[in-house]
Design a protein around this motif. Structure first.
Motif, PDB file in Angstrom:
ATOM      1  N   GLN A   2       7.456  40.103 -18.935  1.00 45.60           N
ATOM      2  CA  GLN A   2       6.264  40.457 -18.172  1.00 45.60           C
ATOM      3  C   GLN A   2       5.410  41.489 -18.910  1.00 45.60           C
ATOM      4  O   GLN A   2       4.181  41.414 -18.874  1.00 45.60           O
ATOM      5  CB  GLN A   2       6.651  40.997 -16.797  1.00 45.60           C
ATOM      6  N   ASP A   5       3.413  39.736 -21.378  1.00 49.73           N
ATOM      7  CA  ASP A   5       2.304  39.052 -20.700  1.00 49.73           C
ATOM      8  C   ASP A   5       1.158  40.026 -20.446  1.00 49.73           C
ATOM      9  O   ASP A   5      -0.005  39.708 -20.687  1.00 49.73           O
ATOM     10  CB  ASP A   5       2.755  38.453 -19.368  1.00 49.73           C
ATOM     11  N   TYR A   6       1.498  41.200 -19.950  1.00 46.70           N
ATOM     12  CA  TYR A   6       0.456  42.202 -19.676  1.00 46.70           C
ATOM     13  C   TYR A   6      -0.286  42.598 -20.947  1.00 46.70           C
ATOM     14  O   TYR A   6      -1.468  42.900 -20.907  1.00 46.70           O
ATOM     15  CB  TYR A   6       1.045  43.450 -19.022  1.00 46.70           C
ATOM     16  N   GLY A  13      -4.154  40.858 -17.947  1.00 44.93           N
ATOM     17  CA  GLY A  13      -3.783  42.132 -18.547  1.00 44.93           C
ATOM     18  C   GLY A  13      -4.735  42.534 -19.658  1.00 44.93           C
ATOM     19  O   GLY A  13      -5.936  42.297 -19.598  1.00 44.93           O
TER      20      GLY A  13
END
Length: 195
Positions: A2, A5-6, A13
């Motif tokens: 995650q 991903d950010y 993001g």
């Protein structure tokens, strides 16, 4: 996953397209130690020892054309003095291993985290006192010898005011970089524009 991903996922993001990664050197850094690809002079290079390769793979999954910028924070002790052709070969071998083992093209390569280039403003290929200026020339030679002409050398990872000597030496730089945000002073901007 995650967090990556950010950082890198498109339209989500930060959406970063450049990943500045550490060239491992077995030295204690701000937040730990990143393993070197070559622990000793006799060590066989290993391009799977560091967590950096995982991070680069995760960035590339999210941004297939991500630009990788390698920068060393420290170096294995066997390299001795920082200002040496042997160190330039060490850095070039990391770039070559990134490409050959993992398929990562390193677009830019810095010299050493938070260090000032060209303390003396001299030194290309041994003319004058050796320093980071010499290292830039040695690094260009080492990269070229490995077929890595596309990897650009980043001038500076210190204060922006230290850039002028780099331009005066004719150093083979491809990227102007600083360690910290802020505009270039007028004299450095003029020199950067001229390059």
């Amino acid at each position: 996953s995650q967090i990556m991903d950010y950082l890198f996922a498109e339209n989500f993001g930060a959406g970063l397209t450049i990943a500045k990664v550490e060239v491992g050197g077995d030295a204690q850094q701000t937040d730990g130690t990143t393993a070197s690809h070559k622990h000793s002079r006799l060590d066989t290079p290993n391009f799977n020892r560091s967590h950096i390769w995982w991070a680069m793979a995760e960035a590339k999954k999210r941004v297939p054309n991500v630009l990788f910028y390698g920068l060393a924070w420290g170096f294995p002790g066997y390299l001795g003095t920082f200002y040496s052709p042997e160190l330039a070969k060490y850095l070039a071998s990391w770039v070559k291993g990134a490409h050959d083992v993992h398929g990562f093209d390193v677009s830019a390569l810095g010299l050493w985290n938070e260090r000032q280039p060209c303390e003396d403003g001299k030194g290309p290929h041994g003319n004058g006192t050796a320093g980071n200026c010499s290292l830039i020339f040695w690094l260009r030679d080492a990269l070229d010898a490995q077929g890595l002409q596309q990897t650009r050398i980043v001038g500076n990872d210190g204060k922006v005011t230290a850039l002028e000597p780099l331009f005066e030496t004719g150093a083979p730089l491809g990227v102007v970089g600083t360690h910290g945000a802020g505009p270039l002073p007028a004299t450095q901007q003029a020199l950067a524009d001229a390059r």
